[in-house]
Design an enzyme around this catalytic site. Structure first.
Site, PDB file in Angstrom:
ATOM      1  N   GLU A   1       0.768  -1.311  -0.070  1.00  0.00           N
ATOM      2  CA  GLU A   1       0.070  -0.134  -0.090  1.00  0.00           C
ATOM      3  C   GLU A   1       0.854   1.265  -0.099  1.00  0.00           C
ATOM      4  O   GLU A   1       0.399   2.286  -0.586  1.00  0.00           O
ATOM      5  CB  GLU A   1      -1.083  -0.085   1.386  1.00  0.00           C
ATOM      6  CG  GLU A   1      -1.825  -1.140   0.964  1.00  0.00           C
ATOM      7  CD  GLU A   1      -2.846  -1.081   2.396  1.00  0.00           C
ATOM      8  OE1 GLU A   1      -3.946  -1.824   2.246  1.00  0.00           O
ATOM      9  OE2 GLU A   1      -2.581  -0.713   3.414  1.00  0.00           O
TER      10      GLU A   1
ATOM     11  N   GLY B   1     -12.526  -4.156   1.182  1.00  0.00           N
ATOM     12  CA  GLY B   1     -13.419  -5.070   0.629  1.00  0.00           C
ATOM     13  C   GLY B   1     -14.681  -4.433   0.146  1.00  0.00           C
ATOM     14  O   GLY B   1     -15.180  -3.594   0.740  1.00  0.00           O
TER      15      GLY B   1
ATOM     16  N   MET C   1      -9.769  -2.803   8.036  1.00  0.00           N
ATOM     17  CA  MET C   1      -9.634  -3.400   9.281  1.00  0.00           C
ATOM     18  C   MET C   1      -8.802  -1.942  10.218  1.00  0.00           C
ATOM     19  O   MET C   1      -8.411  -2.297  11.202  1.00  0.00           O
ATOM     20  CB  MET C   1      -8.753  -4.481   9.239  1.00  0.00           C
ATOM     21  CG  MET C   1      -9.508  -5.615   8.528  1.00  0.00           C
ATOM     22  SD  MET C   1      -8.586  -6.990   8.521  1.00  0.00           S
ATOM     23  CE  MET C   1      -8.277  -7.655  10.186  1.00  0.00           C
ATOM     24  N   GLU C   2      -8.540  -0.809   9.782  1.00  0.00           N
ATOM     25  CA  GLU C   2      -7.870   0.205  10.087  1.00  0.00           C
ATOM     26  C   GLU C   2      -8.676   1.468  10.219  1.00  0.00           C
ATOM     27  O   GLU C   2      -8.310   2.534  11.326  1.00  0.00           O
ATOM     28  CB  GLU C   2      -6.757   0.448   9.676  1.00  0.00           C
ATOM     29  CG  GLU C   2      -5.723  -0.874   9.467  1.00  0.00           C
ATOM     30  CD  GLU C   2      -6.007  -1.848   8.634  1.00  0.00           C
ATOM     31  OE1 GLU C   2      -5.661  -2.969   8.645  1.00  0.00           O
ATOM     32  OE2 GLU C   2      -6.374  -1.561   7.564  1.00  0.00           O
TER      33      GLU C   2
ATOM     34  N   ASP D   1     -11.244  -6.669  -3.504  1.00  0.00           N
ATOM     35  CA  ASP D   1     -12.532  -7.756  -3.546  1.00  0.00           C
ATOM     36  C   ASP D   1     -13.709  -7.279  -3.262  1.00  0.00           C
ATOM     37  O   ASP D   1     -14.017  -5.941  -3.039  1.00  0.00           O
ATOM     38  CB  ASP D   1     -12.026  -9.000  -2.635  1.00  0.00           C
ATOM     39  CG  ASP D   1     -11.789  -8.475  -1.072  1.00  0.00           C
ATOM     40  OD1 ASP D   1     -13.063  -8.561  -0.431  1.00  0.00           O
ATOM     41  OD2 ASP D   1     -10.888  -8.109  -0.772  1.00  0.00           O
TER      42      ASP D   1
END
Length: 268
Positions: free
Chosen positions: A33, A99, A212-213, A236
Protein backbone atom coordinates in the site's frame (compact mmCIF):
# COMPACT_ATOMS: atom_id res chain seq x y z
CA UNK A 1 26.05 41.77 23.19
CA UNK A 2 24.20 42.93 20.08
CA UNK A 3 25.87 40.19 18.02
CA UNK A 4 24.83 37.53 20.53
CA UNK A 5 21.25 38.86 20.54
CA UNK A 6 21.17 38.85 16.75
CA UNK A 7 22.42 35.26 16.60
CA UNK A 8 19.81 34.27 19.18
CA UNK A 9 17.02 35.90 17.13
CA UNK A 10 18.18 34.19 13.94
CA UNK A 11 18.27 30.82 15.69
CA UNK A 12 14.83 31.44 17.18
CA UNK A 13 13.40 32.30 13.75
CA UNK A 14 14.91 29.18 12.22
CA UNK A 15 13.41 26.97 14.92
CA UNK A 16 10.05 28.72 14.61
CA UNK A 17 10.12 28.27 10.84
CA UNK A 18 10.85 24.55 11.20
CA UNK A 19 7.92 24.06 13.55
CA UNK A 20 5.69 26.23 11.35
CA UNK A 21 6.24 24.03 8.31
CA UNK A 22 3.06 22.03 7.85
CA UNK A 23 3.35 18.31 7.23
CA UNK A 24 0.87 15.78 5.89
CA UNK A 25 0.82 12.35 7.51
CA UNK A 26 0.26 9.33 5.25
CA UNK A 27 -0.52 5.86 6.57
CA UNK A 28 -0.98 2.42 5.04
CA UNK A 29 -1.40 -1.00 6.63
CA UNK A 30 0.69 -3.23 4.31
CA UNK A 31 3.98 -2.66 2.45
CA UNK A 32 2.32 -2.84 -1.02
CA UNK A 33 0.00 0.00 0.00
CA UNK A 34 3.00 2.28 0.49
CA UNK A 35 5.49 1.09 -2.14
CA UNK A 36 4.45 3.62 -4.83
CA UNK A 37 4.43 6.50 -2.35
CA UNK A 38 7.83 5.52 -0.97
CA UNK A 39 9.31 5.25 -4.46
CA UNK A 40 8.18 8.80 -5.32
CA UNK A 41 9.43 10.42 -2.11
CA UNK A 42 12.47 12.71 -2.14
CA UNK A 43 14.84 13.77 0.64
CA UNK A 44 13.85 10.76 2.74
CA UNK A 45 14.87 10.57 6.37
CA UNK A 46 13.85 7.73 8.70
CA UNK A 47 13.04 8.00 12.38
CA UNK A 48 12.32 4.93 14.51
CA UNK A 49 9.86 5.53 17.37
CA UNK A 50 8.74 2.62 19.53
CA UNK A 51 10.02 0.24 16.84
CA UNK A 52 7.86 1.92 14.15
CA UNK A 53 9.57 3.52 11.16
CA UNK A 54 8.44 7.02 10.20
CA UNK A 55 9.85 8.41 6.95
CA UNK A 56 9.92 12.17 6.41
CA UNK A 57 10.46 13.69 3.00
CA UNK A 58 8.80 15.36 0.04
CA UNK A 59 6.06 13.85 -2.08
CA UNK A 60 4.71 15.72 -5.09
CA UNK A 61 6.14 18.94 -3.66
CA UNK A 62 4.59 18.47 -0.22
CA UNK A 63 6.36 17.75 3.08
CA UNK A 64 5.04 14.43 4.39
CA UNK A 65 5.69 11.79 7.00
CA UNK A 66 4.89 8.20 5.99
CA UNK A 67 4.36 5.12 8.17
CA UNK A 68 3.06 1.56 7.99
CA UNK A 69 0.48 0.82 10.67
CA UNK A 70 0.24 -2.94 10.39
CA UNK A 71 -3.07 -4.79 10.31
CA UNK A 72 -5.98 -4.06 12.63
CA UNK A 73 -7.43 -1.33 14.79
CA UNK A 74 -4.96 -1.40 17.69
CA UNK A 75 -1.91 -1.22 15.42
CA UNK A 76 -3.53 1.60 13.46
CA UNK A 77 -4.35 3.60 16.60
CA UNK A 78 -0.83 3.18 18.01
CA UNK A 79 0.88 4.39 14.83
CA UNK A 80 -1.56 7.27 14.38
CA UNK A 81 -1.04 8.42 17.97
CA UNK A 82 2.75 8.34 17.64
CA UNK A 83 2.57 10.23 14.35
CA UNK A 84 0.40 12.98 15.80
CA UNK A 85 2.47 13.26 18.99
CA UNK A 86 5.90 13.40 17.35
CA UNK A 87 5.27 15.02 13.94
CA UNK A 88 2.08 17.08 14.50
CA UNK A 89 0.74 16.65 10.94
CA UNK A 90 -1.76 19.18 9.67
CA UNK A 91 -3.85 16.27 8.35
CA UNK A 92 -3.60 12.49 8.02
CA UNK A 93 -4.47 10.52 4.87
CA UNK A 94 -4.78 6.74 4.75
CA UNK A 95 -4.05 4.83 1.54
CA UNK A 96 -5.03 1.19 1.19
CA UNK A 97 -7.27 -1.63 0.03
CA UNK A 98 -10.72 -2.74 1.15
CA UNK A 99 -13.52 -5.18 0.48
CA UNK A 100 -16.42 -3.85 -1.53
CA UNK A 101 -19.90 -3.76 0.01
CA UNK A 102 -21.77 -1.58 -2.49
CA UNK A 103 -22.93 -3.99 -5.24
CA UNK A 104 -22.25 -1.31 -7.85
CA UNK A 105 -18.53 -1.42 -7.06
CA UNK A 106 -15.94 -3.90 -8.33
CA UNK A 107 -12.32 -4.80 -7.52
CA UNK A 108 -10.05 -1.92 -8.50
CA UNK A 109 -12.69 0.76 -7.93
CA UNK A 110 -11.93 3.48 -5.39
CA UNK A 111 -13.94 4.68 -2.40
CA UNK A 112 -13.25 8.10 -0.90
CA UNK A 113 -14.54 7.91 2.64
CA UNK A 114 -17.12 10.48 3.69
CA UNK A 115 -17.77 8.75 7.02
CA UNK A 116 -15.96 5.97 8.85
CA UNK A 117 -17.55 3.79 11.52
CA UNK A 118 -16.96 0.54 13.42
CA UNK A 119 -19.03 -2.48 12.46
CA UNK A 120 -17.81 -4.60 15.41
CA UNK A 121 -18.17 -2.22 18.38
CA UNK A 122 -21.30 -2.69 20.45
CA UNK A 123 -23.42 -5.64 21.60
CA UNK A 124 -23.87 -8.82 19.59
CA UNK A 125 -27.33 -10.31 20.08
CA UNK A 126 -29.19 -13.27 18.59
CA UNK A 127 -31.09 -10.81 16.44
CA UNK A 128 -27.97 -9.04 15.18
CA UNK A 129 -25.57 -6.28 16.15
CA UNK A 130 -26.41 -3.27 18.31
CA UNK A 131 -23.87 -0.60 17.38
CA UNK A 132 -22.44 1.61 20.13
CA UNK A 133 -20.51 4.86 20.15
CA UNK A 134 -17.00 4.91 21.55
CA UNK A 135 -16.08 7.29 24.37
CA UNK A 136 -13.23 9.73 24.77
CA UNK A 137 -11.34 8.39 27.83
CA UNK A 138 -10.19 11.90 28.80
CA UNK A 139 -13.66 13.48 28.89
CA UNK A 140 -15.86 10.34 29.08
CA UNK A 141 -18.06 12.00 26.46
CA UNK A 142 -19.43 9.90 23.63
CA UNK A 143 -17.77 10.21 20.26
CA UNK A 144 -19.99 10.30 17.18
CA UNK A 145 -20.88 6.77 16.11
CA UNK A 146 -19.70 7.70 12.62
CA UNK A 147 -16.58 9.82 12.19
CA UNK A 148 -16.78 12.39 9.39
CA UNK A 149 -13.81 12.66 7.05
CA UNK A 150 -12.62 16.22 6.50
CA UNK A 151 -14.97 17.73 3.93
CA UNK A 152 -12.28 19.86 2.28
CA UNK A 153 -10.07 16.81 1.81
CA UNK A 154 -12.98 14.80 0.39
CA UNK A 155 -13.73 17.56 -2.12
CA UNK A 156 -10.07 17.79 -3.05
CA UNK A 157 -9.87 14.04 -3.63
CA UNK A 158 -12.99 14.04 -5.79
CA UNK A 159 -11.72 17.00 -7.81
CA UNK A 160 -8.26 15.60 -8.56
CA UNK A 161 -9.60 12.11 -9.33
CA UNK A 162 -11.27 13.29 -12.54
CA UNK A 163 -7.97 14.08 -14.23
CA UNK A 164 -5.99 11.03 -13.11
CA UNK A 165 -4.91 7.99 -15.07
CA UNK A 166 -5.40 4.86 -13.00
CA UNK A 167 -4.34 1.32 -13.79
CA UNK A 168 -7.10 -0.43 -15.69
CA UNK A 169 -8.79 -3.44 -14.15
CA UNK A 170 -8.87 -6.62 -16.19
CA UNK A 171 -12.09 -8.60 -15.82
CA UNK A 172 -13.59 -11.47 -17.78
CA UNK A 173 -15.50 -9.05 -20.01
CA UNK A 174 -12.58 -6.68 -20.73
CA UNK A 175 -10.44 -3.95 -19.18
CA UNK A 176 -12.05 -1.10 -17.29
CA UNK A 177 -11.10 2.26 -15.82
CA UNK A 178 -11.77 2.16 -12.07
CA UNK A 179 -14.78 4.04 -10.82
CA UNK A 180 -14.22 6.62 -8.07
CA UNK A 181 -17.04 7.12 -5.59
CA UNK A 182 -17.52 8.62 -2.16
CA UNK A 183 -19.18 6.61 0.56
CA UNK A 184 -19.23 5.15 4.05
CA UNK A 185 -16.33 2.91 5.05
CA UNK A 186 -16.79 0.46 7.93
CA UNK A 187 -14.05 -1.01 10.09
CA UNK A 188 -13.67 -4.21 12.11
CA UNK A 189 -10.99 -6.64 13.21
CA UNK A 190 -12.19 -9.27 10.75
CA UNK A 191 -11.57 -10.02 7.07
CA UNK A 192 -15.08 -10.16 5.64
CA UNK A 193 -15.66 -13.01 3.20
CA UNK A 194 -19.41 -13.52 3.45
CA UNK A 195 -22.29 -12.44 1.26
CA UNK A 196 -24.61 -12.55 4.29
CA UNK A 197 -22.41 -10.14 6.26
CA UNK A 198 -21.93 -7.78 3.30
CA UNK A 199 -25.70 -7.56 2.89
CA UNK A 200 -26.07 -6.79 6.60
CA UNK A 201 -23.40 -4.09 6.51
CA UNK A 202 -25.04 -2.55 3.47
CA UNK A 203 -28.52 -2.63 5.02
CA UNK A 204 -27.63 -1.53 8.56
CA UNK A 205 -24.73 0.88 7.95
CA UNK A 206 -25.14 1.81 4.27
CA UNK A 207 -21.50 0.73 3.84
CA UNK A 208 -19.65 1.08 0.56
CA UNK A 209 -16.52 -0.78 1.71
CA UNK A 210 -15.13 -2.66 4.70
CA UNK A 211 -11.58 -2.76 6.09
CA UNK A 212 -9.62 -3.16 9.34
CA UNK A 213 -8.01 0.19 10.28
CA UNK A 214 -9.95 3.26 9.15
CA UNK A 215 -12.27 3.92 12.11
CA UNK A 216 -9.42 3.51 14.61
CA UNK A 217 -7.44 6.15 12.71
CA UNK A 218 -10.55 8.32 12.47
CA UNK A 219 -11.28 8.08 16.22
CA UNK A 220 -7.67 8.89 17.10
CA UNK A 221 -7.66 11.89 14.77
CA UNK A 222 -11.06 13.06 16.03
CA UNK A 223 -9.95 12.95 19.66
CA UNK A 224 -6.69 14.72 18.80
CA UNK A 225 -8.33 17.38 16.58
CA UNK A 226 -6.51 16.30 13.42
CA UNK A 227 -8.33 16.35 10.04
CA UNK A 228 -8.27 13.01 8.23
CA UNK A 229 -9.20 11.27 5.01
CA UNK A 230 -9.51 7.54 4.25
CA UNK A 231 -9.02 6.40 0.65
CA UNK A 232 -9.52 2.74 -0.26
CA UNK A 233 -9.35 0.82 -3.51
CA UNK A 234 -11.24 -2.47 -3.63
CA UNK A 235 -9.29 -5.72 -3.72
CA UNK A 236 -12.43 -7.88 -3.55
CA UNK A 237 -16.19 -7.79 -2.95
CA UNK A 238 -16.06 -9.18 0.62
CA UNK A 239 -17.96 -12.31 -0.49
CA UNK A 240 -17.05 -16.01 -0.65
CA UNK A 241 -14.57 -15.21 -3.47
CA UNK A 242 -12.73 -12.57 -1.43
CA UNK A 243 -9.71 -14.69 -0.53
CA UNK A 244 -9.06 -15.53 -4.18
CA UNK A 245 -9.86 -12.06 -5.50
CA UNK A 246 -7.49 -10.32 -3.09
CA UNK A 247 -4.60 -12.33 -4.54
CA UNK A 248 -5.55 -11.14 -8.03
CA UNK A 249 -6.36 -7.48 -7.37
CA UNK A 250 -4.29 -6.61 -4.29
CA UNK A 251 -1.37 -4.90 -6.03
CA UNK A 252 -3.42 -2.96 -8.57
CA UNK A 253 -5.87 -1.81 -5.90
CA UNK A 254 -3.03 -0.62 -3.66
CA UNK A 255 -1.45 1.18 -6.62
CA UNK A 256 -4.67 2.97 -7.58
CA UNK A 257 -5.35 4.15 -4.02
CA UNK A 258 -1.78 5.46 -3.74
CA UNK A 259 -2.11 7.22 -7.11
CA UNK A 260 -5.09 9.20 -5.82
CA UNK A 261 -3.43 9.94 -2.47
CA UNK A 262 -0.34 11.25 -4.24
CA UNK A 263 -2.48 13.57 -6.36
CA UNK A 264 -4.34 14.86 -3.30
CA UNK A 265 -1.04 15.57 -1.54
CA UNK A 266 0.18 17.50 -4.57
CA UNK A 267 -2.72 19.94 -4.21
CA UNK A 268 -2.12 20.72 -0.54
Amino acid sequence: MKKSLLLFLLLFLQITNIHAQSVTGILGAFPPELVLLQSKMEEKQDTIIQQIRFTKGKLNGRQIVLAQTGIGKVNAAITTTLMIEHFKPREIVFSGIAGGIDPALHPGDIVIGTHVTYHDFGMAEDTGMQYWSTKNPATMLENPRSFICDSALVKKALAVSTGLTFSKIKRKNGSFEPAVKQGIIVTGDVFVSSEIITQRLRKELNAAATEMEGAAIAQTCYQQNTPFLIIRSLSDNANDKAQNDIMTFYDIAAHNAATLVMAVVGKM
